[in-house]
Write a protein that holds these residues in place. Sequence first.
Motif, PDB file in Angstrom:
ATOM      1  N   ASP A 275      -6.080  -1.458  -4.936  1.00  0.00           N
ATOM      2  CA  ASP A 275      -5.537  -2.031  -3.703  1.00  0.00           C
ATOM      3  C   ASP A 275      -6.615  -2.886  -3.053  1.00  0.00           C
ATOM      4  OD1 ASP A 275      -4.138  -2.638  -1.456  1.00  0.00           O
ATOM      5  OD2 ASP A 275      -3.638  -0.578  -0.906  1.00  0.00           O
ATOM      6  N   GLU A 276      -6.509  -4.161  -3.209  1.00  0.00           N
ATOM      7  CA  GLU A 276      -7.493  -5.121  -2.687  1.00  0.00           C
ATOM      8  C   GLU A 276      -8.927  -4.730  -3.017  1.00  0.00           C
ATOM      9  OE1 GLU A 276      -6.765  -6.785   1.086  1.00  0.00           O
ATOM     10  OE2 GLU A 276      -4.766  -5.927   1.220  1.00  0.00           O
TER      11      GLU A 276
ATOM     12  N   GLN B 281      -7.659   0.784  -0.438  1.00  0.00           N
ATOM     13  CA  GLN B 281      -8.019  -0.395   0.330  1.00  0.00           C
ATOM     14  C   GLN B 281      -9.254  -0.094   1.179  1.00  0.00           C
ATOM     15  OE1 GLN B 281      -4.544  -1.632   2.356  1.00  0.00           O
ATOM     16  NE2 GLN B 281      -5.324  -3.655   2.863  1.00  0.00           N
TER      17      GLN B 281
ATOM     18  N   SER C  29       0.837  -1.204   0.000  1.00  0.00           N
ATOM     19  CA  SER C  29       0.000   0.000   0.000  1.00  0.00           C
ATOM     20  C   SER C  29       0.866   1.245   0.000  1.00  0.00           C
ATOM     21  CB  SER C  29      -0.909   0.009   1.222  1.00  0.00           C
ATOM     22  OG  SER C  29      -1.770  -1.091   1.178  1.00  0.00           O
TER      23      SER C  29
HETATM   24 MG   LIG Z   1      -2.192  -2.589   2.282  1.00  0.00          MG
END
Ligand SMILES: [Mg+2]
Lengths: 329, 329, 307, 497
Positions: free
Chosen positions: D165-166, D85, D43
């Motif tokens: 991010d995810e 995220q 991240s």
């Molecule tokens: Mg992360």
Amino acid sequence: MKIAKLDQKALRLMILNHVTEIVLVLICVALWIAAPTFMTWSNWMNLLRSGSVKGIIALGVTMILIAGKIDLSTGSQVALSGVIVAVFGKHMTAAGFDLSLACVLGMAASLLLAALFGTFHAAIQNKYNIPPFIITLATQYLLFGLGATICNNYPIPNMFPKWFVQLGMGRLFGTIPYPVIIFMVLWGVCYVVMEHTTTGRSIYAIGGNQEAARLSGINVFKAKAVVFVTVQVCAALAGWVNSAMVMNADWTYAKDWPMDCITMAIIGGTSMTGGSGRIWGTLVGVVLISVLINGMTILNWNIYIQYIVRGAILLGSLLVMTYRDKLRD
Amino acid sequence: MKIAKLDQKALRLMILNHVTEIVLVLICVALWIAAPTFMTWSNWMNLLRSGSVKGIIALGVTMILIAGKIDLSTGSQVALSGVIVAVFGKHMTAAGFDLSLACVLGMAASLLLAALFGTFHAAIQNKYNIPPFIITLATQYLLFGLGATICNNYPIPNMFPKWFVQLGMGRLFGTIPYPVIIFMVLWGVCYVVMEHTTTGRSIYAIGGNQEAARLSGINVFKAKAVVFVTVQVCAALAGWVNSAMVMNADWTYAKDWPMDCITMAIIGGTSMTGGSGRIWGTLVGVVLISVLINGMTILNWNIYIQYIVRGAILLGSLLVMTYRDKLRD
Amino acid sequence: AEDTFKVAGIVFKDEFTMKMVQQGYQDAAKDLGVEILIGNSMGDIANEQQLINGYVDMGVKGIAITPYSEEASSPMLREAYDRGVQIAVANIKLKNADFICGGFTSQDRLNGQKLGEFMAPVLEERFGKENPLKIAIIDFDAAIPEQSKARYGGFLDALTAYGFTYDIVAQQSSTSKQDNVPIIEAMLTGAPDCNVFYNTSAAFTAIAVQVVKTMGLDKQICVVGYDMGEQVAGQLLEEGTPLYCTLEQDMYTMGYKAVEQLVKTIRGEETECKPGETVYLAGIIHSVQDLPEVQSWLDRFYALSSK
Amino acid sequence: MNTIYAENITKIYPGTKALDGVSCHFEGGKINALLGKNGSGKSTLVKIFAGAEIPTEGMVRLGDKTLRLSSTLQATQEGIVLVYQETSLVPTLSVVENIFLGRLPRKPNGLIDWKAARVRAAELMDGMGLHINPRALIQHLPMWQRQVIEICKALSHDPKVLILDEPTSALAKDEVQKLFQAIRRIKDRGVVVIYISHKLAEVNEIADTVTVLRDGVYVGSRDIRELTNAGMIHMMFGDVRHKVRPAESVPTDEVIMEVNGLTRAGWYEDVSFKLYRGEVLGIAGMLGSGRTELLNGIFGSMPADSGTVTVGGKTYARRSPVLMKGAGVGLTPEDRKVDGLILMHSIESNLCYAGMRRTTVGGWVESTRKRRAMAQRQVDALHIKLSGLNARASSMSGGNQQKVVVGNWLNNDPSIMIYDEPTRGIDVHAKQQIFEIMWAQSILGHSSIFVSTEIEELLGVCHRILIMRGGRIVDELKGERLQGTHTNDLYTLCLGG
Ligand SMILES: [Mg+2]
Ligand SMILES: Nc1ncnc2c1ncn2[C@@H]1O[C@H](COP(=O)(O)OP(=O)(O)OP(=O)(O)O)[C@@H](O)[C@H]1O
Ligand SMILES: Nc1ncnc2c1ncn2[C@@H]1O[C@H](COP(=O)(O)OP(=O)(O)OP(=O)(O)O)[C@@H](O)[C@H]1O
Ligand SMILES: [Mg+2]
């Protein structure tokens, strides 16, 4: 069956959405019956005029509450801006200048100071992320002390030119008070800015989720600066109108106003937690409070009962709004 | 090299952690030099006595701020509790009862009412999740109106038995004023509760993250009820002491106190956003403010300058604390 | 006794009248050659106490004070007295206060009565005695009830004594100086038949005169003021003003005399007022009947305020 | 084609070196997976790309252009967009406003062109298969719709570099497919797509290249075709052994909890099941099948309409977290940052909230010594990595935070633990440790209920799995049948196909 149920919910929601308006109408009708003089043009113009002074601030307060911030120093700013204009008038005329010129310079100076303090609040808040409640509590003391010091703690009456006094006392076509006009114009501007410009939407966004707004490329500081400056400038304007209305300038004025203005905005449906609010609602809130005060005074109700009623109305409107939000989900 | 750097940071942190204490000492020294009478036992006892009355409330305020809530109605409660005790005294003695008995009943009644209002705040806040700022703004009006109505808007002087007056005027061993004793005892209790019991821990937890606290099986409502009731009860106690001190009860007392008490807690290092604060700090804050007021009076400073100084101190302490928190992370 | 020492002067609110008292304190101290410390309790009894204690600890020989309350302030002052400090009182008559070295006040009730007595013939001539007077009152019961109630109580008593009957057609308590326009407008809207408007302070008077004029009631309503001030003086001087008269409490003299009494007592000199007693200074009525007098007051005021 | 380069990037947070001299690049026209265990710096790296963090050293290059990014706005202007995220929507505003947050279209007169905005928003949402009123407020929408809107928002920038991010941590399988289709379309336009995920299955399905970070250091980049799952795991963790459920972990036939007819209209209905002592019970279901609601209903943290829960012989018609804690039940919430931790408080405090009473003398007054011992016990038992017990919980990485949430409850010695998505967003290694905790509890005779969106996890971990669909328990897998079930079968059961 199901449709009937939905409709009922929709109906209830519609009523709840406009509960302030409905209450306002009901109160007006009740007052009309109880005191026929209530429903006269001149009484309405009078009550709107008084409401407008605080209403001007309430607009700024609505904006700052939508941004999730608060300003407790507006009252001190109201007093200070009147004092500044009067001090310019007093000292400059003593030095042989024209009163009108002095007044204009005083107005400029007070606007400048208001903008400065607003920027200061925004800068401190933004840089150090201190709750605005406490920043403006501190500057409230500062502004109060400043006002007293500037006028050497004498009130300054009658140091305004005629046209300035008109701001408070004058009436358009001899019937609509200028404060009402000023308030309505500002209200229109606020409405357009908040609902139809990117500045307004940025303000909503930082109130709803500041981090998201920042990550979306919104200039958070700018949006904050706009609300902090606006509310201070609104207070300064209200300070002029107020001083013009009472033809006097005194650093002790308006101590309770910050809370009164917050009350108006809240009753109008603005949330204390930021991100949601309605400029239209504030108009209703301002009128509702003005009508209440006027009505209870006409009915010659005791001031203590008036306080209780005000507390009850505020509490009631909070509960209704919470109930509405629950229903909506 | 690295160690030296770390040590320097640690040193700076240590200084910053105790900045309020250091400022307090510096101010005391400065005052001592400027006005030798400042550093006398009797002056200290007197300034502490005055500080203690607001200090009692500031303890409750610290707790409620740590819980992430606020109470703006404490001022009205101070006035109301004095009025209730006096009203009992007045009406019951008129009906032939003993003044002491009347006073005790009045005290019980005022405590009960304070607890009731505290519970009401907690219940409303908990059930509807309305910001406590606005709930207590509403009840502030209610309590004020109630106080005025109860005493029929006449102040009630001298309706207290001797022992009650001692609460405000008496001195232990003829030297330490009882208000100071009451404050110190309450301070000790608060300290232990907040730092060494599960109740205190729960209060910190709900201030830090209410949802996480709830899901950890902490009784959120109970913790809220504790702080909301405590702050009201503290205000009621302060109301007794205040009334005992002036041997009078009046519903107009203590209007500015809520903000004064918040200032004391904040200067002591409690955060407005909840979850962190120090009871020890509030003691320092109370003493600091009391010393300032006393000192500026001794130095014969203009009251308005005093306001400016107060604003500046508050602002300064905010900045220092923010800087410290930055450094710490 | 030493010749020069410190005394303190305390006022209790943030207002022009108190400024006059303060000026009186300071001028007297200067004339008598003592040092004076000035404090303002800002309308909070707790502040007042703090001030008194502070001064006592600083070793002042005496305190001149306009107490916050005639009941509530006396225990604290007695405590100070017990610690060897002389107390002189201005502005109100302190109850249970045999310890003071003297007091100077213009008594609110007497002042109210004086106004009533002054106005009674005027009102009789304008409205006759047959019908009840329609009186509206704006008071400050919600701030300092004792004073406020005495001020209008005395006025009404005097009218009754003169043989008037009256209806209170509107009465409101104001809690502020600046919010009175709407209050007075609404009072007069609710009581359009009002013919006497009685104010309990100068801040109210100034607004009431304006509102009566803008509502076009200046022929119908006779405004009676209480306290003098720059704005009120100006209004008395205006052409066709609805304001008939106001009563000046001689605040400056009260302040001056309090300090004088204090200093003389401490020095063991002959004094005007006996210990434990309070002298009433008569209020001064300023009315439209004597405009040059009003003008000369204003001139004196300017001289004073530019000091 | 564009390529984005990280050149010798180092990022130092006070106390942590999140990135240490990372140099790597991601090519356009490809989907580049970025992998690494929790706290490895993924991240952080992409935040630097997106201008949300400023590197301590090193720089970012896009094609030939060296970028000195100091704000997300700048990055967006360069065409680099990051989907976070954590969702970054404004809950009090409408869908359309959120999509165009900060750049609503304007009419010539300077005012906002609401109509144009709504039309474009509708187009974007159509492309993602989302059909909702663009005026609806975000706060009234379910989580997965918010996630889709987040992606619509990114797409609206027409990015050169799109970083996710995810993105799928809150998405259902069919939504994941829709998302993948959209991502492939974007890739075909030559955009650099960087895709962070802990789900190797997804990576296998969509990625063209794999780049791995380990503890802030760049490990390497490979073409996906050269890599097996084992290879990926090796790059991420070095050598790790996957443990399987130990043989000692067997449920008894003593019923420890019984749920009876639990109902919350519109969320879950008539749910009944038994939980045995020492059992690890899985609940499988697709997103929105009502599992979170059900778990919270059992625990009493959300209301239920009817039904009872019996624990330890006592039947609870009404429940609250306080009551259930007393009955020996604990729950780790779905969203640990928001609901599980008090981020501003110390790690020690966070480990001692649920078991607060156990740190006291006489039930009320706390003992500092006991607290410290209790916190240390979990730090040791769960191998929590920290800089000190007094550090704030916010300073830890996801997996360690999750362990703290679990440790907090274990300190209260619960006989039943309810885990809601305990493995969301944490690395394989940390996941394994969470499973081990469940098994260890089971051996001690304590039971667990385990919910995960990555339902394949359930197969190896649980003694028994309940299938939840549309708010109802529709099937139960145990014994032989469980042995014979494969991931795909489980998905089929959950989807009800
Ligand atoms: Mg992360
Ligand atoms: N704002 C911050 N302050 C201090 N440390 C931080 C901060 N953000 C991240 N870290 C630390 O930097 C390291 C890398 O964190 P990062 O979030 O980049 O990891 P990640 O690979 O994305 O992990 P995950 O898979 O859990 O999301 C971690 O040790 C984390 O604790
Ligand atoms: N009947 C419904 N009406 C509206 N929204 C629903 C309904 N059922 C589920 N949802 C939405 O779907 C989301 C998932 O529901 P829930 O959390 O109960 O299920 P879950 O299986 O745990 O899924 P998740 O993976 O999101 O945790 C919720 O955020 C909820 O807003
Ligand atoms: Mg879930």
